[in-house]
Design an enzyme around this catalytic site. Structure first.
Site, PDB file in Angstrom:
ATOM      1  N   GLY A   1      29.360   5.974 -75.989  1.00 42.62           N
ATOM      2  CA  GLY A   1      28.155   6.227 -75.191  1.00 42.62           C
ATOM      3  C   GLY A   1      28.199   5.686 -73.781  1.00 42.62           C
ATOM      4  O   GLY A   1      27.558   6.233 -72.878  1.00 42.62           O
TER       5      GLY A   1
ATOM      6  N   GLU B   1      26.927  -1.298 -71.499  1.00 49.05           N
ATOM      7  CA  GLU B   1      26.447  -0.532 -72.650  1.00 49.05           C
ATOM      8  C   GLU B   1      25.516   0.586 -72.190  1.00 49.05           C
ATOM      9  O   GLU B   1      24.884   0.478 -71.131  1.00 49.05           O
ATOM     10  CB  GLU B   1      25.669  -1.452 -73.606  1.00 49.05           C
ATOM     11  CG  GLU B   1      26.480  -1.944 -74.786  1.00 49.05           C
ATOM     12  CD  GLU B   1      26.736  -0.860 -75.840  1.00 49.05           C
ATOM     13  OE1 GLU B   1      26.701   0.350 -75.514  1.00 49.05           O
ATOM     14  OE2 GLU B   1      26.983  -1.243 -76.996  1.00 49.05           O
ATOM     15  N   ASP B   2      25.433   1.629 -72.991  1.00 43.43           N
ATOM     16  CA  ASP B   2      24.458   2.673 -72.707  1.00 43.43           C
ATOM     17  C   ASP B   2      23.076   2.274 -73.230  1.00 43.43           C
ATOM     18  O   ASP B   2      22.085   2.401 -72.528  1.00 43.43           O
ATOM     19  CB  ASP B   2      24.897   4.030 -73.289  1.00 43.43           C
ATOM     20  CG  ASP B   2      25.292   3.954 -74.748  1.00 43.43           C
ATOM     21  OD1 ASP B   2      25.601   2.848 -75.241  1.00 43.43           O
ATOM     22  OD2 ASP B   2      25.303   4.997 -75.428  1.00 43.43           O
TER      23      ASP B   2
ATOM     24  N   ASP C   1      19.713  -0.872 -79.139  1.00 45.13           N
ATOM     25  CA  ASP C   1      18.663  -0.402 -80.044  1.00 45.13           C
ATOM     26  C   ASP C   1      18.177  -1.603 -80.859  1.00 45.13           C
ATOM     27  O   ASP C   1      17.216  -2.264 -80.498  1.00 45.13           O
ATOM     28  CB  ASP C   1      19.243   0.705 -80.925  1.00 45.13           C
ATOM     29  CG  ASP C   1      18.187   1.382 -81.766  1.00 45.13           C
ATOM     30  OD1 ASP C   1      17.065   0.862 -81.858  1.00 45.13           O
ATOM     31  OD2 ASP C   1      18.470   2.438 -82.367  1.00 45.13           O
TER      32      ASP C   1
ATOM     33  N   LYS D   1      15.735  -0.562 -76.219  1.00 46.03           N
ATOM     34  CA  LYS D   1      14.577  -0.217 -77.046  1.00 46.03           C
ATOM     35  C   LYS D   1      13.839  -1.484 -77.480  1.00 46.03           C
ATOM     36  O   LYS D   1      14.424  -2.576 -77.501  1.00 46.03           O
ATOM     37  CB  LYS D   1      15.032   0.587 -78.267  1.00 46.03           C
ATOM     38  CG  LYS D   1      15.320   2.044 -77.947  1.00 46.03           C
ATOM     39  CD  LYS D   1      15.507   2.847 -79.216  1.00 46.03           C
ATOM     40  CE  LYS D   1      15.571   4.327 -78.916  1.00 46.03           C
ATOM     41  NZ  LYS D   1      15.751   5.118 -80.148  1.00 46.03           N
TER      42      LYS D   1
ATOM     43  N   VAL E   1      16.169   9.448 -78.270  1.00 41.20           N
ATOM     44  CA  VAL E   1      16.592   9.893 -76.940  1.00 41.20           C
ATOM     45  C   VAL E   1      18.057  10.340 -76.932  1.00 41.20           C
ATOM     46  O   VAL E   1      18.883   9.820 -77.684  1.00 41.20           O
ATOM     47  CB  VAL E   1      16.384   8.787 -75.880  1.00 41.20           C
ATOM     48  CG1 VAL E   1      14.909   8.596 -75.587  1.00 41.20           C
ATOM     49  CG2 VAL E   1      17.020   7.472 -76.313  1.00 41.20           C
TER      50      VAL E   1
ATOM     51  N   ASP F   1      24.123  10.521 -77.830  1.00 39.63           N
ATOM     52  CA  ASP F   1      24.330  11.779 -78.543  1.00 39.63           C
ATOM     53  C   ASP F   1      23.394  11.938 -79.742  1.00 39.63           C
ATOM     54  O   ASP F   1      22.798  10.984 -80.221  1.00 39.63           O
ATOM     55  CB  ASP F   1      25.776  11.870 -79.048  1.00 39.63           C
ATOM     56  CG  ASP F   1      26.021  10.959 -80.250  1.00 39.63           C
ATOM     57  OD1 ASP F   1      25.659   9.763 -80.173  1.00 39.63           O
ATOM     58  OD2 ASP F   1      26.547  11.441 -81.274  1.00 39.63           O
TER      59      ASP F   1
END
Ligand code: PRP
Length: 183
Positions: free
Chosen positions: A48, A103-104, A107, A135, A157, A163
């Site tokens: 990601g 990082e993307d 979570d 998040k 998202v 993805d």
């Protein structure tokens, strides 16, 4: 790919490509200042983080090196358990290096908790984290993140590296996936 190409798959656009670019430019300026006299190693977490790594690194005006890790978390269904396996380790010895993990998204924060303790055991000179998105649940796992692009709501998202079923990573914006796509 733009949201106009897949408008039926998205509920809404959270951030346009221009908004992502603008925020990255702000963060890159701070990272430039932080590492001006240091040789920073950017560590991207596949897959990601490919987009943010490409854009962040090119927004920097200071030198940087890059390396990549691939990790997989064991879990039941969609829940991450925090048990992480390294699929591809760094090519670089980070002992004594200034490391910035890119990082993307954070979570639950479980992946990064593991990664940080793993990387710290290799005795880098410094270790910081930059994530494009975070998040709310990440707050439950105390990970000290120095740079956050955007705090986002707990929606499904996609885009900008994120993805669903391998798709949408190449979407320029960040969008909320329409429920009919995944239900
Ligand atoms: C995503 C993301 C983080 C991780 C965050 O990767 O890139 O590495 O999940 O989740 P957590 O905070 O709950 O641990 P993913 O496992 O989806 O792999 P990918 O980057 O290849 O899509």
């Amino acid at each position: 790919m733009d949201d106009s190409h897949i408008s039926a798959d998205l509920d809404r656009v959270l951030f346009t490509a221009e908004e992502l670019d603008a925020r990255l430019a702000e963060i890159a300026a701070e990272i430039d200042a932080e590492y001006r006299d240091k040789d920073v190693l950017l560590v991207g977490v596949l897959t990601g983080a490919v987009m943010v790594m490409a854009d962040l690194s090119r927004a920097l005006t200071t030198h940087c090196s890059m390396d990549w890790m691939a990790i997989s978390s064991y879990g039941s269904g969609t829940q991450s358990s925090g048990v992480v396996r390294i699929l591809k380790d760094l090519n670089t010895d980070i002992s004594g290096r200034h490391v910035l993990v890119v990082e993307d998204i954070i979570d639950t924060g479980l992946t990064l908790s593991y990664l940080v303790s793993n990387l710290k055991s290799r005795e880098p000179a410094s270790l910081e984290i930059m994530t494009m998105f975070r998040k709310p649940e990440a707050a439950e796992n105390a990970v000290d993140v120095k740079w956050v692009g955007f705090d986002i709501p707990n929606e499904f998202v996609v885009g900008y590296g994120l993805d669903y079923g391998g798709r949408y990573r190449n979407l320029r914006c960040l969008g909320s996936l329409a429920p009919h796509v995944y239900s």
